[in-house]
Design a protein around this motif. Structure first.
Motif, PDB file in Angstrom:
ATOM      1  N   ALA A 283       0.827  -1.205   0.000  1.00  0.00           N
ATOM      2  CA  ALA A 283       0.000   0.000   0.000  1.00  0.00           C
ATOM      3  C   ALA A 283       0.861   1.255   0.000  1.00  0.00           C
ATOM      4  O   ALA A 283       0.579   2.226  -0.721  1.00  0.00           O
ATOM      5  N   GLY A 284       1.925   1.257   0.802  1.00  0.00           N
ATOM      6  CA  GLY A 284       2.821   2.404   0.852  1.00  0.00           C
ATOM      7  C   GLY A 284       3.549   2.620  -0.459  1.00  0.00           C
ATOM      8  O   GLY A 284       3.722   3.759  -0.908  1.00  0.00           O
ATOM      9  N   ALA A 285       3.979   1.525  -1.089  1.00  0.00           N
ATOM     10  CA  ALA A 285       4.639   1.641  -2.392  1.00  0.00           C
ATOM     11  C   ALA A 285       3.685   2.188  -3.440  1.00  0.00           C
ATOM     12  O   ALA A 285       4.083   2.972  -4.312  1.00  0.00           O
ATOM     13  N   HIS A 286       2.410   1.791  -3.352  1.00  0.00           N
ATOM     14  CA  HIS A 286       1.404   2.285  -4.295  1.00  0.00           C
ATOM     15  C   HIS A 286       1.151   3.778  -4.101  1.00  0.00           C
ATOM     16  O   HIS A 286       1.052   4.536  -5.076  1.00  0.00           O
TER      17      HIS A 286
ATOM     18  N   ARG B 164      -6.062  -4.053  -5.801  1.00  0.00           N
ATOM     19  CA  ARG B 164      -5.220  -4.367  -6.949  1.00  0.00           C
ATOM     20  C   ARG B 164      -4.217  -3.228  -7.163  1.00  0.00           C
ATOM     21  O   ARG B 164      -4.599  -2.058  -7.250  1.00  0.00           O
ATOM     22  N   THR B 165      -2.964  -3.574  -7.250  1.00  0.00           N
ATOM     23  CA  THR B 165      -1.917  -2.589  -7.516  1.00  0.00           C
ATOM     24  C   THR B 165      -0.969  -3.160  -8.563  1.00  0.00           C
ATOM     25  O   THR B 165      -0.854  -4.371  -8.729  1.00  0.00           O
ATOM     26  N   GLU B 166      -0.277  -2.277  -9.242  1.00  0.00           N
ATOM     27  CA  GLU B 166       0.733  -2.745 -10.189  1.00  0.00           C
ATOM     28  C   GLU B 166       1.934  -3.286  -9.425  1.00  0.00           C
ATOM     29  O   GLU B 166       2.207  -2.890  -8.287  1.00  0.00           O
ATOM     30  N   SER B 167       2.631  -4.204 -10.042  1.00  0.00           N
ATOM     31  CA  SER B 167       3.776  -4.833  -9.400  1.00  0.00           C
ATOM     32  C   SER B 167       4.905  -3.830  -9.208  1.00  0.00           C
ATOM     33  O   SER B 167       5.298  -3.130 -10.145  1.00  0.00           O
ATOM     34  N   ARG B 168       5.403  -3.742  -7.984  1.00  0.00           N
ATOM     35  CA  ARG B 168       6.525  -2.857  -7.671  1.00  0.00           C
ATOM     36  C   ARG B 168       7.533  -3.638  -6.830  1.00  0.00           C
ATOM     37  O   ARG B 168       7.163  -4.233  -5.825  1.00  0.00           O
TER      38      ARG B 168
END
Length: 299
Positions: free
Chosen positions: A51-54, A109-113
């Motif tokens: 979540a933080g990376a997003h 849903r988030t993109e891969s990081r």
């Protein structure tokens, strides 16, 4: 890369997030707390890291979010267990279920990081062990400093002496002026930081995203690794590597063409953890007051 190198590289890669959490659990147990909420710390760290990376666009910043989540779970556990004297096992299990429910409800849903990979020149070219040890995501190399730092903290510092006294003989420690529950709370918070980082590493270094219940019992495997290692730091890290190897074999054997029962492969790391706890818990002596609450004037 041949099959041996592939399995070794997978074993080390899968053991790294366990190693971060194991350092914290080892410190907590030496201070007298069997931290059942470790699973919740790792799972919360994994979720908040993604979540933080997003939110920030930086997987490295996500690691800091994961640390904060692990610390938050530790603060709650420490408050209930070592301030309010609630049964620590009940608190730990409750927190695990709570974190699992919250992360499952809030999953998005988030993109891969993923954080960047750091390959050490020359060392990564060493046959067999080079790619496994020196071609990892950059946070993995923090273990090089964290392992000796944890040993020094527990065995060479005054704080470590007091924490070990809280785990061995809290009554005598209290008489000598040590605040037993304060040392246990502090050890638990250190565990929260490291376990949160381990969960965050799993999410933003290895996987790149968050999946429901993605820790899948790894926190319990870490507890088993500490017991497997006889409450020694070197033994704990060896236990983590064994469990990482078991997990790697589960993934690698089918890819190498070996046909084994898939249910057995899925269960093998946890079966190994159970066997380790059964045999090594009896052959090694842990801290005498491990898991025992301390109430001043009663204990």
């Amino acid at each position: 890369m041949d099959s041996i190198e592939l399995i070794l590289a997978s074993a080390v890669r899968l053991a790294i997030p366990l190693a971060f959490a194991a350092l914290g659990e080892w410190i907590a147990e030496r201070a007298g707390t069997l931290n059942i909420s470790l699973e919740g710390m790792m799972l919360g760290g994994a979720f908040t890291a993604v979540a933080g990376a997003h939110m920030t666009g930086s997987p490295s910043a996500g690691l800091a979010f994961g640390v904060a989540a692990g610390l938050l779970v530790a603060v709650v556990h420490a408050t209930f267990s070592h301030r309010l004297s609630v049964n620590t096992y009940v608190v730990g299990l409750t927190l695990n279920v709570l974190v699992l429910g919250l992360t499952s409800f809030l999953i998005m849903r988030t993109e891969s990081r993923q954080v960047d990979k750091l390959t050490i020149p020359l060392l990564s070219d060493i046959p067999v062990v080079g790619p496994a040890l020196f071609d990892q995501r950059w946070p993995a190399y923090l273990l090089i400093g964290l392992v000796p730092a944890a040993f020094w903290l527990v065995h060479r510092s005054r704080w470590g002496l007091e924490a070990r006294a809280a785990g061995e003989n809290p009554g005598s420690a209290d008489v000598s002026g040590i605040d037993v529950n304060k040392r246990r709370r502090q050890a638990l918070m250190i565990c929260g930081v490291l376990a949160g980082f381990g969960g965050a590493y799993l999410a933003v270094a290895e996987v790149g995203t968050f999946n429901q219940n993605m820790t899948a019992g790894r926190g319990y495997m870490v507890i088993a690794a500490v017991i497997f290692g006889g409450w020694l730091l070197r033994g704990t890290l060896a236990g983590v590597l064994v469990f990482g190897a078991a997990d790697a074999m589960r993934l690698a054997l089918p890819a190498l063409g070996y046909e084994l029962n898939p249910q057995f492969l899925i269960a093998s790391p946890y079966l190994l953890a159970l066997i380790a706890m059964t045999f090594f818990a009896k052959s090694h002596r842990g801290p005498a007051a491990l898991g025992q609450p301390f109430v001043r004037g009663i204990t």
